[in-house]
Design an enzyme around this catalytic site. Structure first.
Site, mmCIF file in Angstrom:
data_model
loop_
_atom_site.group_PDB
_atom_site.id
_atom_site.type_symbol
_atom_site.label_atom_id
_atom_site.label_comp_id
_atom_site.label_asym_id
_atom_site.label_seq_id
_atom_site.Cartn_x
_atom_site.Cartn_y
_atom_site.Cartn_z
ATOM 1 C CG ASP A 1 -4.301 0.877 5.613
ATOM 2 O OD1 ASP A 1 -4.776 1.985 5.912
ATOM 3 O OD2 ASP A 1 -3.646 0.679 4.569
ATOM 4 C CD GLU B 1 -9.956 4.917 6.023
ATOM 5 O OE1 GLU B 1 -9.951 4.108 5.080
ATOM 6 O OE2 GLU B 1 -9.040 5.017 6.835
ATOM 7 C CG ASP C 1 -1.871 6.899 2.666
ATOM 8 O OD1 ASP C 1 -1.266 6.255 3.547
ATOM 9 O OD2 ASP C 1 -2.689 6.371 1.879
HETATM 10 C C1 GLC Z 1 -2.723 2.715 2.513
HETATM 11 C C2 GLC Z 1 -2.088 2.989 3.861
HETATM 12 C C3 GLC Z 1 -0.596 2.857 3.757
HETATM 13 C C4 GLC Z 1 -0.238 1.479 3.234
HETATM 14 C C5 GLC Z 1 -0.922 1.224 1.899
HETATM 15 C C6 GLC Z 1 -0.721 -0.203 1.411
HETATM 16 O O1 GLC Z 1 -2.398 3.704 1.612
HETATM 17 O O2 GLC Z 1 -2.474 4.222 4.376
HETATM 18 O O3 GLC Z 1 0.015 3.101 4.990
HETATM 19 O O4 GLC Z 1 1.135 1.352 3.092
HETATM 20 O O5 GLC Z 1 -2.309 1.443 2.021
HETATM 21 O O6 GLC Z 1 -1.211 -1.122 2.304
#
Ligand code: GLC
Length: 825
Positions: free
Chosen positions: A433, A436, A509
């Site tokens: 995650d 980017e 998200d």
């Molecule tokens: C980001 C991700 C989400 C995750 C969060 C905490 O917002 O997109 O899916 O739960 O980080 O790690």
């Protein structure tokens, strides 16, 4: 100015005796302008072609200074490259591993006006006088043509050029692709940007988002083609927005390099795009089951409780996720020992109950000299640096962080080794995650950050859009090494074209609203036609609170997304399939069960993607591109080629208007036979959704399981839908979690169904070396238009019952190796 005290001023008697007016008359813009005489920066265009040379399958055309390469990649793919000063950049691409893999027969012609590079299916015409490039099919139809010669503009700040390509857009032309954009499915009239961005609670039409897929498809005159602009800099696409008759794409730097991919069908274009950028490897079968995620499940007792609820309530589930709180102070590759004192034991206990554990790993490594990952990375100089050699530091979950340079192959190898401890304790999958990359406050890295880029050193301007892809690549390759012959499971938020070789993706998200449920359909079908097959949304919506109805409708849609995971943000109420009361729990169970029943079909569809490059989700316009009325549809899609669905996406809706593709279809629930090629209104009570199966389909069905592998299948079930015309179906199976399929250890079965008013036939052919456990088939023949009196299997009369049940089914048992079945009135 006080001339006497100014050392730079000239003595008065030597000063030029020119007035301002005289300066201007001599062409100077301003008396004190230090860049006097410098030409203003303007866009430069290719001019008339002066000469050309051929080298192997490439032709190099020059206007005296700039050069253009036209390379035949295959019968249907031609690559164009522009070098403004005649020198091309080194051949290197993260998206396309081997660009010249399919050299084919081609020829070259020259006449007074044009040069022509011809393959068996497409001709690239290069006009001599103005360097315009066009692509023409075998019917002399000009599928795509430049509106202006390719052009560029010098970038004085960074060097290199802004590069531009502008093509004509026909009045009837529609545009698709570009990954997960949240705008309308048909991109005509839109201008979009690719710059991977952390976009929490993104909105409809918000752009850019998390991924960069600079690949689009156009359709004009029922002819489809693709353009893959393989450039990792910030890129932009204008689909007849600024000018209704032009489509442009451009980037902030790098090479103007694109592939023209011929159709004429959209499906052909997508398949050929996959020959360039690769397909998704076969995922472990369990990864196609239901996944339950939340930010975050902790401590261990909570995780166990979730698992127990699934099993007690008999809701199938294969994977539970740990979000950032499982770590020690958000330090990647560590455990919070208070919450998870003995991960190995916990994972073993979960596994005994059929659950896989997937954990999150972000790129930001906490700056902490007592933390082994940071220390190693620092010693080895693996973290990204700014242009003046400062380390790239920024804040993410752990606080101040540094970030590995995943574009360095040595760093990728190192990163891969870090997973050893996680895989040793039994972690089954990894979720990447914030890649980017996301940085709190500033959004992402400043553009002066440097990258290795596999030896082609560059700034973040070029490295940004591939950072996430290279991270998940390192993760995938590391897991693959650690897990020996087992298939890794990875999921990533950011990516660039080709990321499908390493990972599944989710759309990030999203928000718990009906609008986002609709957007989810658009995003997943768009990802699918853009070469990213294994995709899904956060079921229920990440931020905000869905009501029970929205959650249930989202689960229904989720059954038909290749990746099926429920996830929710930390500040929302707990959200599992049972959270909305017993009535909705029962419906959610019914649909998750449906997912599990369909797993063999879903898996077979995945194989068709992996092996042959077919997309998994197919929007109706892709199946019937010839119907222009389909070009703006964005609700209906098929999963594989046999099942058509139309998720319900409105509050309170109990009916749904569905466009049924041409041909005969059966309502999945009632077995009603329907003629396609029209819109129909379908009942859609909350415990149902519009699902249709194509006549003639042979759909494999799994017995009900709580998780993949719970039951050893000793008889395979197939639903066989009668058809009055010939229809082919595929079934695929293998070990489900090894790479033996690469050595042909699999079975690919083909079924051919045909029928008339008094008979139906089913043929089976089998290829491959896998030996399944089961010996027999349980076949359900659905909707025969006659009462069967006799069934002949490979020449022998079948002696079992031929009774027709209330859903118009006849059940027969056969050997798994049958060749030919005749069912007679
Ligand atoms: C980001 C991700 C989400 C995750 C969060 C905490 O917002 O997109 O899916 O739960 O980080 O790690």
């Amino acid at each position: 100015m006080d001339e006497i005290n100014d050392p730079s001023s000239q003595p008065l008697d030597e000063a030029p005796e020119l007035s301002l007016q005289q300066f201007e008359e001599e062409g100077f813009q301003h008396v004190n302008n230090p860049i006097v005489g410098m030409k203003p920066i303007v866009k430069k265009y290719l001019t008339a072609i002066k000469d050309y040379v051929q080298k192997d399958n490439s032709f190099y055309f020059s206007d005296g200074e700039a050069r253009v390469e036209v390379r035949v990649v295959s019968d249907e793919i031609i690559r164009i490259r522009l070098a403004p000063h005649g020198v091309f950049l080194d051949e290197f691409s993260y998206a396309v591993e081997k660009p010249a893999q399919r050299v084919t027969v081609f020829s070259f012609k020259e006449d007074e006006d044009n040069y022509r590079v011809l393959t068996n299916t497409v001709t690239c015409v290069i006009s001599k006088k103005d360097f315009l490039i066009s692509f023409v099919d075998n019917h002399e139809f000009v599928v795509s043509q430049d509106a202006f010669p390719m052009h560029w503009e010098e970038n004085t700040e960074f060097g290199g050029y802004y590069i531009y390509c502008t093509k004509q857009a026909r009045a009837d032309e529609s545009f698709y692709g570009l990954g997960d954009k949240t705008t309308d499915f048909n991109l005509r009239g839109k201008r979009l940007v690719n710059w991977n961005s952390d976009t929490y609670s993104f909105a409809r039409h918000q752009d850019p988002l998390y991924r960069t897929i600079p690949f689009y498809l156009g359709i004009t005159n029922n002819t489809s083609y693709g353009i893959f602009f393989d450039n990792t800099f910030k890129s932009q696409f204008d689909f007849a927005q600024e000018q209704r008759d032009k489509t442009s794409f451009w980037a902030d730097g790098g090479e103007l390099q694109y592939y023209y991919i011929h159709g004429p069908h959209m499906m052909d274009v997508v398949k050929r795009y996959h020959t360039l950028t690769g397909t998704h490897p076969m995922p472990p079968l369990w990864a196609l089951g239901f996944h339950q995620c939340r930010w975050s499940y902790y401590p261990e007792s909570k995780v166990k409780n979730i698992a127990k609820n699934f099993r007690d309530r008999k809701i199938p589930c294969d994977a539970i996720y740990l979000d950032i709180d499982y770590m020690d102070g958000y330090r990647c590759f560590t455990w919070n020992k208070k919450y998870f004192p003995d991960p190995k034991r916990m994972i073993k206990e979960l596994a005994d109950d059929g659950f896989k554990l997937v954990v999150i790993i972000d790129p930001g490594i906490k700056v902490d000299d007592n933390y082994w990952v940071f220390k190693e990375g620092k010693e080895k100089k693996y973290f990204c640096r700014r242009c003046d050699d400062y380390l790239m530091e920024g804040y993410v979950w752990p606080g101040r962080c540094q970030f590995p340079d995943f574009t360095n192959p040595e760093v990728r190898d190192w990163w891969g080794t870090l997973f050893k401890e996680l895989t040793d304790v039994g972690v089954a999958g990894v979720w990447n995650d914030m890649n980017e990359p996301a940085v709190f406050g500033t959004g992402t890295f400043p553009v002066d950050v440097r990258h290795d880029y596999d030896g082609h050193h560059c700034s973040h301007r070029k490295g940004h859009n591939v950072y996430g892809m290279q991270m998940v690549r390192a993760t995938y390759e590391g897991l693959k090494k650690n897990q020996k012959n087992k298939r890794p499971f990875t999921i990533t938020r950011a990516g660039y074209s080709g990321v499908q070789r390493y990972s599944s993706v989710w759309t990030g998200d999203n928000v718990a609203t009906w609008e986002h449920l609709k957007l989810g359909i658009i995003q997943c079908t768009r990802l699918s036609v853009s070469g990213i097959p294994f995709c899904g949304t956060d079921i229920g919506g990440f931020s905000g609170e869905p009501d029970g109805e929205l959650f249930t409708r989202w689960i229904q849609f989720g059954v038909f997304t290749p990746f099926m995971r429920a996830h929710s943000a930390g500040d929302t109420k707990e959200r599992e399939p049972w959270s909305f009361g017993p009535e909705l729990e029962a419906i959610n169970r019914k649909f998750i069960e449906l997912r599990y029943r369909l797993l063999p079909y879903i898996y077979s569809t995945f194989w068709e993607h992996h092996k042959y490059g077919f997309p998994i989700l197919r929007p109706v316009m892709m199946v019937e591109q010839e119907e222009t009325s389909n070009h703006y549809r964005e609700n209906e899609f098929t999963f594989g080629d046999k099942i058509l669905v139309c998720p319900v996406t409105d509050y309170g809706a109990r009916k749904k208007v569905v466009y049924l593709l041409k041909g005969d279809w059966y309502n999945y629930w009632t077995h009603e036979l329907l003629q396609g090629g029209r819109e129909i209104t379908v009942d859609a009570p909350l415990d149902s959704m519009p699902i249709f199966v194509k006549a003639g389909s042979v759909i494999p069905e799994s017995p009900l399981m709580q998780y993949v592998g719970e039951i050893d299948v000793d008889e395979l079930m197939f639903q066989i839908y009668y058809s009055s015309y010939e229809v082919n179906s595929f079934y695929y199976e293998d070990h489900g979690d090894t790479f033996a399929y690469e050595q042909d250890i699999y079975l690919e079965k083909k079924f051919v169904v045909n029928g008339d008013a008094t008979s139906m036939t089913i043929r089976q052919s089998i290829e491959g070396l896998f030996t399944p456990r089961y010996e027999t088939y349980d076949l359900k023949l659905i909707c025969l238009p006659f009462n069967p009196s006799r069934v002949i299997i490979d020449g022998k009369d079948y002696t079992g019952s031929l009774e027709v049940d209330n859903l118009q089914r006849v059940r027969i048992k056969t050997s798994k190796n049958f060749r030919y079945i005749q069912v007679l009135a």
